[in-house]
Design an enzyme around this catalytic site. Sequence first.
Site, mmCIF file in Angstrom:
data_model
loop_
_atom_site.group_PDB
_atom_site.id
_atom_site.type_symbol
_atom_site.label_atom_id
_atom_site.label_comp_id
_atom_site.label_asym_id
_atom_site.label_seq_id
_atom_site.Cartn_x
_atom_site.Cartn_y
_atom_site.Cartn_z
ATOM 1 N N ASP A 96 0.992 -1.213 0.114
ATOM 2 C CA ASP A 96 -0.015 0.150 -0.127
ATOM 3 C C ASP A 96 0.644 1.268 0.126
ATOM 4 O O ASP A 96 0.713 2.114 0.818
ATOM 5 C CB ASP A 96 -0.987 -0.032 1.263
ATOM 6 C CG ASP A 96 -0.133 -0.146 2.636
ATOM 7 O OD1 ASP A 96 0.960 -0.489 2.537
ATOM 8 O OD2 ASP A 96 -0.678 0.182 3.676
ATOM 9 N N ASP A 103 6.791 0.768 2.199
ATOM 10 C CA ASP A 103 6.467 0.006 1.187
ATOM 11 C C ASP A 103 7.451 0.319 -0.259
ATOM 12 O O ASP A 103 7.955 -0.656 -0.864
ATOM 13 C CB ASP A 103 5.249 -0.093 0.722
ATOM 14 C CG ASP A 103 4.132 -0.125 1.595
ATOM 15 O OD1 ASP A 103 3.519 -1.227 1.523
ATOM 16 O OD2 ASP A 103 3.722 0.764 2.196
ATOM 17 N N PHE A 154 -1.129 -1.074 12.434
ATOM 18 C CA PHE A 154 -1.920 -0.342 11.465
ATOM 19 C C PHE A 154 -2.251 -1.582 10.472
ATOM 20 O O PHE A 154 -3.677 -1.889 9.948
ATOM 21 C CB PHE A 154 -1.099 0.534 10.679
ATOM 22 C CG PHE A 154 -1.870 1.200 9.686
ATOM 23 C CD1 PHE A 154 -2.916 2.200 9.638
ATOM 24 C CD2 PHE A 154 -1.752 0.674 8.301
ATOM 25 C CE1 PHE A 154 -3.723 2.782 8.889
ATOM 26 C CE2 PHE A 154 -2.321 1.240 7.100
ATOM 27 C CZ PHE A 154 -3.200 2.318 7.426
ATOM 28 N N ASN A 155 -1.568 -2.503 10.043
ATOM 29 C CA ASN A 155 -1.948 -3.342 8.694
ATOM 30 C C ASN A 155 -2.879 -4.349 9.092
ATOM 31 O O ASN A 155 -3.509 -4.790 8.550
ATOM 32 C CB ASN A 155 -0.835 -3.840 8.290
ATOM 33 C CG ASN A 155 0.428 -3.045 7.327
ATOM 34 O OD1 ASN A 155 -0.190 -2.052 6.898
ATOM 35 N ND2 ASN A 155 1.615 -3.363 7.328
ATOM 36 N N HIS A 181 9.824 -0.067 8.369
ATOM 37 C CA HIS A 181 9.029 -1.292 8.640
ATOM 38 C C HIS A 181 8.986 -2.266 7.452
ATOM 39 O O HIS A 181 9.414 -3.406 7.614
ATOM 40 C CB HIS A 181 7.535 -0.906 8.968
ATOM 41 C CG HIS A 181 7.226 -0.255 9.844
ATOM 42 N ND1 HIS A 181 7.531 -0.499 11.313
ATOM 43 C CD2 HIS A 181 6.776 1.165 9.906
ATOM 44 C CE1 HIS A 181 6.954 0.841 12.064
ATOM 45 N NE2 HIS A 181 6.855 1.783 11.189
ATOM 46 N N ASP A 182 8.451 -1.919 6.304
ATOM 47 C CA ASP A 182 8.130 -2.764 5.356
ATOM 48 C C ASP A 182 9.364 -3.607 4.662
ATOM 49 O O ASP A 182 9.356 -4.480 4.237
ATOM 50 C CB ASP A 182 7.321 -2.046 4.383
ATOM 51 C CG ASP A 182 5.960 -1.628 4.691
ATOM 52 O OD1 ASP A 182 5.357 -2.415 5.686
ATOM 53 O OD2 ASP A 182 5.396 -0.993 3.983
ATOM 54 N N ASN A 242 -2.490 2.694 3.569
ATOM 55 C CA ASN A 242 -1.932 4.014 3.698
ATOM 56 C C ASN A 242 -2.746 4.922 2.914
ATOM 57 O O ASN A 242 -2.879 6.073 3.476
ATOM 58 C CB ASN A 242 -0.612 4.168 3.342
ATOM 59 C CG ASN A 242 0.357 3.169 4.352
ATOM 60 O OD1 ASN A 242 0.260 3.372 5.364
ATOM 61 N ND2 ASN A 242 1.330 2.730 3.671
ATOM 62 N N THR A 265 3.104 -6.191 2.400
ATOM 63 C CA THR A 265 3.681 -4.780 3.402
ATOM 64 C C THR A 265 2.576 -4.002 3.671
ATOM 65 O O THR A 265 2.775 -3.033 3.962
ATOM 66 C CB THR A 265 4.816 -4.358 2.752
ATOM 67 O OG1 THR A 265 4.341 -3.703 1.515
ATOM 68 C CG2 THR A 265 5.808 -5.447 2.699
#
Length: 313
Positions: free
Chosen positions: A12, A17, A166-167, A239-240, A41, A125
Amino acid sequence: MIKRIPVILDGDPGHDDAIAWVLATASPLLDIKAVTSVCGNQTIQKTTYNAGRIVTLVGLHVPLAMGRVKPLVADAIIAPTVHGSSGLDGPALPEPADKPVDTDAATLMAQILEESDEPVVLIPTGPLTNVAALLLLYPHLKNKIRHIYLMGGGIDFGNWTPAAEFNILVDPEAADIVFQSGVPITMAGLDVTEKALVFPEDFERIRALNNPVATVVAEWLDFFYGFHRSIGYPGAPVHDAVAVAALIKPEIMTMVDMYVAVELTGDYCRGTTVGDKLGVLKKPANARVIMDIDREAFVDLLAEAAAHYGKEA
Ligand code: BDR
Ligand code: CA
């Protein structure tokens, strides 16, 4: 000659990402078969547009398919505070060279799995909407999924609520389907990704590479760090990119096998990934959870990936 691993990137984008995809595209170990977008996102229209801009920037010529317009059950949640109103604010990017294909993300994933001689790795991701749709619509293809390397969740804490990341919070029903699927999972959750900090001096190292992709990566980091700096972080948690790094450089991480359940109800805990660290439930592990990372080695990996784009083909 290395046998490259067939992968599908699903995300996203989203700054992290985008950096994950820069890392994946630069890797000689991966054979990227397709890219799919998911709403997270930002809206699906925006993340799909961003996905097209990113693949054009990095010169990745593979089919891109748009994901579903909303999570499986829940209403969408978007994150403009983190990624801006476009979902990928910051540097100017090329317009997408190609249009998305006519099929939706789950169908394109299914086609790639059907056509592949060997099982394919999925790297989601964003919210797990597309992966869950794939599992629901094409259950006979489950054995063609070699492994899922996902960014999502957190065993010890959340970020969008105190307990939920979040994800997973955006589409908990999808996450539940994925975690219960029996497909091998490596989970890059907040436990590790909050340690995958890229500091401002690292941005400068990447910027100094002075190639078009490295420059954009440095500017993405500038933007992404803006939000995190405002809440007291010393660097940007990318993160991703940890989900991709877990596939191409697992030796820089510490991983623990455990059973992970996704909480679907509750006033405070919907979207929480509950990890049975002590084995209280006596259920077999369904995920390899990454708990730690060598931060400097992670930054080296990102910098080496960014340098790749300055080399002659
Ligand atoms: C996750 O949420 C998104 O904002 C990022 O792209 C990442 O996938 C971190 O919680
Ligand atoms: Ca993401």
